[in-house]
Design a protein around this motif. Structure first.
Motif, PDB file in Angstrom:
ATOM      1  N   LEU A   1       0.853  -1.180   0.000  1.00 55.58           N
ATOM      2  CA  LEU A   1       0.000   0.000   0.000  1.00 55.58           C
ATOM      3  C   LEU A   1       0.894   1.237   0.000  1.00 55.58           C
ATOM      4  N   VAL A   2       0.719   2.108  -1.008  1.00 56.77           N
ATOM      5  CA  VAL A   2       1.559   3.290  -1.168  1.00 56.77           C
ATOM      6  C   VAL A   2       0.670   4.521  -1.328  1.00 56.77           C
ATOM      7  N   SER A   3       1.051   5.626  -0.689  1.00 57.64           N
ATOM      8  CA  SER A   3       0.292   6.863  -0.835  1.00 57.64           C
ATOM      9  C   SER A   3       1.163   7.955  -1.441  1.00 57.64           C
ATOM     10  N   MET A   4       0.520   8.866  -2.182  1.00 56.21           N
ATOM     11  CA  MET A   4       1.159  10.055  -2.730  1.00 56.21           C
ATOM     12  C   MET A   4       0.347  11.241  -2.238  1.00 56.21           C
ATOM     13  N   GLN A   5       0.999  12.162  -1.501  1.00 61.48           N
ATOM     14  CA  GLN A   5       0.292  13.295  -0.906  1.00 61.48           C
ATOM     15  C   GLN A   5       0.931  14.604  -1.356  1.00 61.48           C
ATOM     16  N   ASP A   6       0.094  15.513  -1.874  1.00 58.25           N
ATOM     17  CA  ASP A   6       0.565  16.843  -2.255  1.00 58.25           C
ATOM     18  C   ASP A   6       0.560  17.711  -1.006  1.00 58.25           C
ATOM     19  N   ILE A   7       1.727  18.009  -0.480  1.00 55.70           N
ATOM     20  CA  ILE A   7       1.814  18.752   0.785  1.00 55.70           C
ATOM     21  C   ILE A   7       2.047  20.247   0.573  1.00 55.70           C
ATOM     22  N   LYS A   8       2.155  20.681  -0.669  1.00 51.71           N
ATOM     23  CA  LYS A   8       2.415  22.098  -0.924  1.00 51.71           C
ATOM     24  C   LYS A   8       1.408  22.735  -1.869  1.00 51.71           C
ATOM     25  N   GLY A   9       0.479  21.979  -2.408  1.00 53.14           N
ATOM     26  CA  GLY A   9      -0.444  22.555  -3.364  1.00 53.14           C
ATOM     27  C   GLY A   9      -1.691  21.728  -3.513  1.00 53.14           C
ATOM     28  N   ASN A  10      -2.368  21.909  -4.638  1.00 52.15           N
ATOM     29  CA  ASN A  10      -3.622  21.213  -4.913  1.00 52.15           C
ATOM     30  C   ASN A  10      -3.565  20.634  -6.321  1.00 52.15           C
ATOM     31  N   ARG A  11      -2.498  19.863  -6.572  1.00 46.92           N
ATOM     32  CA  ARG A  11      -2.249  19.376  -7.927  1.00 46.92           C
ATOM     33  C   ARG A  11      -2.834  17.998  -8.205  1.00 46.92           C
ATOM     34  N   LEU A  12      -3.238  17.271  -7.180  1.00 47.43           N
ATOM     35  CA  LEU A  12      -3.774  15.927  -7.363  1.00 47.43           C
ATOM     36  C   LEU A  12      -5.292  15.952  -7.301  1.00 47.43           C
ATOM     37  N   ASP A  13      -5.921  14.998  -7.975  1.00 48.08           N
ATOM     38  CA  ASP A  13      -7.371  14.848  -7.891  1.00 48.08           C
ATOM     39  C   ASP A  13      -7.729  13.382  -8.078  1.00 48.08           C
ATOM     40  N   GLU A  14      -9.022  13.106  -8.221  1.00 43.55           N
ATOM     41  CA  GLU A  14      -9.487  11.722  -8.276  1.00 43.55           C
ATOM     42  C   GLU A  14      -9.105  11.011  -9.569  1.00 43.55           C
ATOM     43  N   THR A  15      -8.547  11.732 -10.541  1.00 40.53           N
ATOM     44  CA  THR A  15      -8.119  11.103 -11.797  1.00 40.53           C
ATOM     45  C   THR A  15      -6.657  10.679 -11.773  1.00 40.53           C
ATOM     46  N   VAL A  16      -5.987  10.852 -10.655  1.00 49.57           N
ATOM     47  CA  VAL A  16      -4.533  10.667 -10.588  1.00 49.57           C
ATOM     48  C   VAL A  16      -4.112   9.242 -10.946  1.00 49.57           C
ATOM     49  N   ASP A  17      -3.021   9.125 -11.697  1.00 49.98           N
ATOM     50  CA  ASP A  17      -2.355   7.840 -11.889  1.00 49.98           C
ATOM     51  C   ASP A  17      -0.862   8.080 -12.072  1.00 49.98           C
ATOM     52  N   LEU A  18      -0.105   7.012 -12.104  1.00 49.52           N
ATOM     53  CA  LEU A  18       1.354   7.112 -12.116  1.00 49.52           C
ATOM     54  C   LEU A  18       1.939   7.019 -13.522  1.00 49.52           C
ATOM     55  N   PHE A  19       1.086   7.090 -14.559  1.00 49.64           N
ATOM     56  CA  PHE A  19       1.535   7.282 -15.931  1.00 49.64           C
ATOM     57  C   PHE A  19       2.509   6.194 -16.382  1.00 49.64           C
ATOM     58  N   ASP A  20       2.372   5.004 -15.838  1.00 49.50           N
ATOM     59  CA  ASP A  20       3.290   3.901 -16.178  1.00 49.50           C
ATOM     60  C   ASP A  20       4.752   4.294 -15.969  1.00 49.50           C
ATOM     61  N   SER A  21       4.996   5.264 -15.083  1.00 48.64           N
ATOM     62  CA  SER A  21       6.364   5.738 -14.875  1.00 48.64           C
ATOM     63  C   SER A  21       6.993   5.123 -13.634  1.00 48.64           C
ATOM     64  N   TYR A  22       6.285   4.206 -13.008  1.00 56.21           N
ATOM     65  CA  TYR A  22       6.812   3.621 -11.780  1.00 56.21           C
ATOM     66  C   TYR A  22       7.583   2.344 -12.084  1.00 56.21           C
ATOM     67  N   SER A  23       8.459   2.001 -11.161  1.00 56.01           N
ATOM     68  CA  SER A  23       9.245   0.774 -11.284  1.00 56.01           C
ATOM     69  C   SER A  23       9.196   0.012  -9.969  1.00 56.01           C
ATOM     70  N   ILE A  24       9.101  -1.301 -10.071  1.00 60.85           N
ATOM     71  CA  ILE A  24       9.138  -2.184  -8.907  1.00 60.85           C
ATOM     72  C   ILE A  24      10.339  -3.100  -9.072  1.00 60.85           C
ATOM     73  N   HIS A  25      11.310  -2.965  -8.192  1.00 61.60           N
ATOM     74  CA  HIS A  25      12.514  -3.788  -8.270  1.00 61.60           C
ATOM     75  C   HIS A  25      12.556  -4.744  -7.084  1.00 61.60           C
ATOM     76  N   THR A  26      12.711  -6.020  -7.370  1.00 60.71           N
ATOM     77  CA  THR A  26      12.878  -7.038  -6.330  1.00 60.71           C
ATOM     78  C   THR A  26      14.110  -7.876  -6.694  1.00 60.71           C
ATOM     79  N   PRO A  27      14.576  -8.742  -5.793  1.00 62.83           N
ATOM     80  CA  PRO A  27      15.771  -9.527  -6.109  1.00 62.83           C
ATOM     81  C   PRO A  27      15.565 -10.539  -7.231  1.00 62.83           C
TER      82      PRO A  27
END
Length: 338
Positions: A105-131
């Protein structure tokens, strides 16, 4: 050197070098795929809209998970490992391992503005690395407007070896999309009762991919795609333009240009609808780049008798995010525990 030792060293590498290596994959042409095909080694990020609840901390994520799957929620163990960049805090809230599967479970929080909304996604830009070799996916669990926090659930499945307590997982993100727009309407510009035969075709198109029921049998060198007609192009939505339509080899072709897709993730579908409201999807579609490999043209091909087309409506459903992504350098490495 043991594989685990090598991974522990890799997990300390600055993410920009990992992402630089990943960026080469982003621009490669997409291979042919069928509508129902799923490639296990590609991480697909889906932004599923769920009810919004007000909360001041991450308890909301657990509460929501209990409504979806109590068995998953009960097994998650607290992690609370975080990092911050560009005014957005990423936190690994909790994780669980069971056999060859891990849930995080991972959260992303905008602590300086109002840039996120209910349409947010990670744009396939994330990576998961395991051994070990693995496949994984990421889906939006919920977005909390009061705290400007989006919570995602990662699901990782090991291919050949089971994760064990102590194994490290590195999760990194470099772009976040938000403020996306959705439209779904009839394409009234296209008159299915008066279709012209196309005789101008794109020479040596830079094909980047395609999908549908017949793409396996198509010969790329012999695909006939329309030359984009920019002079009479029609804007269908911001970042989406109709650049041609007509009959090619007794089939209806419809061509749409999606602007700056590597930044905006603009995409969509063109489909037919009969008098009973039943949807008919295209037989296949083919996408090719513009000269600068910035915009993508997508051509949809329908295999229906021409004289039957007049009884159909033609519709387009599009998702756009022309403001572009929020860029950052978020990375957290954490060990799995019992």
């Amino acid at each position: 050197m043991k594989k685990e030792d090598l991974y522990n060293g890799i997990s300390g590498i600055h993410p920009e070098y990992l992402e630089e290596a990943d960026s080469y994959k982003t621009r490669k042409p997409i291979r042919w795929r069928k509508w129902v095909a799923v490639v296990a080694c590609i991480c697909v990020c889906c932004a599923t809209v769920v009810p919004v609840f007000a909360a001041a901390n991450n308890k909301i994520a657990y509460e929501l998970l209990y409504t979806i799957s109590s068995s998953i929620a009960q097994k998650l163990k607290p992690i609370n490992n975080s990092c911050e960049d560009n005014g957005i805090k990423m936190e690994v809230i909790a994780a669980n391992i069971e056999d060859n599967k891990a849930t995080i479970l991972v959260s992303m929080q905008d602590i300086k503005g109002n840039r996120l909304d209910e349409t947010v996604d990670l744009f396939d830009s994330y990576s998961i690395h395991t051994p070990y070799d693995q496949s994984g996916g990421c889906s939006l669990v919920e977005y909390d407007d009061e705290t400007a926090t989006a919570t995602f659930m990662l699901e990782i499945e090991q291919m050949n070896q089971v994760l064990i307590p102590g194994d490290k997982i590195t999760f990194s993100v470099r772009e976040i999309l938000s403020g996306k727009k959705h439209s779904n309407s009839e394409l009234e510009k296209i008159d299915l009762k008066n279709l012209s035969v196309i005789n101008k075709f794109k020479i040596n198109p830079n094909i980047r991919g395609g999908s549908g029921t017949e793409t396996d049998s198509l010969e790329q060198d012999y695909i006939q795609l329309m030359e984009p007609n920019e002079e009479s192009a029609t804007v269908l939505a911001e970042g989406v333009t109709l650049t041609g339509y007509g009959i090619v080899d007794n089939k209806l072709h419809v061509q749409v240009r999606f602007a700056d897709i590597l930044v905006t993730d603009n995409h969509g579908e063109v489909y037919l609808k009969n008098q009973n409201g039943e949807v008919v999807h295209c037989q296949y579609n083919v996408a090719f780049w513009d000269n600068s490999e910035t915009d993508s043209y997508e051509e949809y091909v329908f295999n229906l008798p021409i004289d039957e087309l007049k009884s159909y409506e033609i519709w387009g459903e599009f998702w756009t995010c022309n403001a572009g992504s929020i860029k950052g350098d978020w990375q957290v490495t954490f060990p799995l525990t019992d």
